[in-house]
Design a protein around this motif. Structure first.
Motif, short mmCIF file in Angstrom:
data_model
loop_
_atom_site.label_atom_id
_atom_site.label_comp_id
_atom_site.label_asym_id
_atom_site.label_seq_id
_atom_site.Cartn_x
_atom_site.Cartn_y
_atom_site.Cartn_z
N ASN A 144 0.93 -1.31 -0.02
CA ASN A 144 0.12 0.03 0.02
C ASN A 144 0.84 1.16 -0.03
OD1 ASN A 144 -2.24 -1.38 0.20
ND2 ASN A 144 -2.36 -1.35 2.26
N LEU A 145 1.97 1.30 0.78
CA LEU A 145 2.90 2.45 0.93
C LEU A 145 3.53 2.53 -0.53
CD1 LEU A 145 4.21 2.31 4.42
CD2 LEU A 145 2.33 3.59 3.66
N ARG A 146 3.74 1.55 -1.08
CA ARG A 146 4.57 1.46 -2.50
C ARG A 146 3.78 2.42 -3.49
NH1 ARG A 146 6.33 -3.46 -5.96
NH2 ARG A 146 3.89 -3.50 -6.11
N HIS A 147 2.40 2.22 -3.51
CA HIS A 147 1.59 2.78 -4.60
C HIS A 147 1.24 4.31 -4.08
CE1 HIS A 147 1.37 -0.89 -6.76
NE2 HIS A 147 0.66 -1.44 -5.60
N CYS A 148 1.95 4.78 -3.01
CA CYS A 148 1.53 6.06 -2.56
C CYS A 148 2.17 7.22 -3.88
CB CYS A 148 2.14 6.60 -1.50
SG CYS A 148 1.29 5.97 -0.05
N ARG A 155 -1.01 10.75 -9.91
CA ARG A 155 -2.31 10.56 -10.59
C ARG A 155 -3.07 11.89 -10.00
NH1 ARG A 155 -3.65 5.46 -10.08
NH2 ARG A 155 -4.34 5.58 -8.05
N MET A 156 -3.10 12.14 -8.80
CA MET A 156 -3.94 13.29 -8.56
C MET A 156 -3.50 14.79 -8.95
SD MET A 156 -4.58 14.10 -4.30
CE MET A 156 -2.94 14.37 -3.80
N TRP A 157 -2.12 14.93 -9.00
CA TRP A 157 -1.77 16.11 -9.51
C TRP A 157 -1.49 15.88 -10.92
CZ3 TRP A 157 -1.84 20.35 -6.89
CH2 TRP A 157 -2.01 20.27 -5.47
N LEU A 199 0.25 12.32 -16.88
CA LEU A 199 -0.09 12.72 -18.12
C LEU A 199 1.04 12.99 -19.08
CD1 LEU A 199 -3.33 14.68 -17.44
CD2 LEU A 199 -3.22 12.38 -18.13
N PRO A 200 1.17 12.92 -20.42
CA PRO A 200 2.16 13.36 -21.29
C PRO A 200 2.23 14.69 -21.20
CG PRO A 200 0.37 12.44 -22.41
CD PRO A 200 -0.02 12.22 -21.07
N ASP A 201 3.45 15.26 -21.39
CA ASP A 201 3.59 16.87 -21.80
C ASP A 201 3.23 17.13 -22.88
OD1 ASP A 201 4.52 19.29 -20.76
OD2 ASP A 201 6.45 18.80 -21.24
N ILE A 202 2.21 18.22 -22.94
CA ILE A 202 1.72 18.87 -23.99
C ILE A 202 2.53 20.03 -24.80
CG2 ILE A 202 -0.66 18.27 -23.66
CD1 ILE A 202 -1.12 21.19 -22.90
#
Length: 71
Positions: free
Chosen positions: A41-45, A51-53, A57-60
């Motif tokens: 669980n801590l590894r996925h933090c 993903r939250m920030w 996503l790829p840089d546009i």
């Protein structure tokens, strides 16, 4: 006498490391399984944070200049 017993009990509780109620089981197999679950669980933090920030996503922005108008 009560004050002495209370002081000794208080000193013994302050010297103890950790919580009075243990977090993990005393059984070796169960404790190993619980530690694996916690570490997973801590590894996925970091993935959740990215993903939250929207860091995943790829840089546009392009490294070269573009015209910007309709051709």
């Amino acid at each position: 006498m009560r004050k002495l017993m209370f002081a000794m009990l208080l000193a013994a509780s302050l010297c103890e490391v950790g919580c009075i109620v243990p977090i993990y089981s005393t059984l070796r197999d169960r404790r190993t399984q619980e530690l694996i679950f916690v570490s997973e669980n801590l590894r996925h933090c970091t993935e959740i944070w990215e993903r939250m920030w929207f860091l995943d996503l790829p840089d546009i922005s392009t490294p070269y200049r573009v015209h910007g108008g309709v051709l």
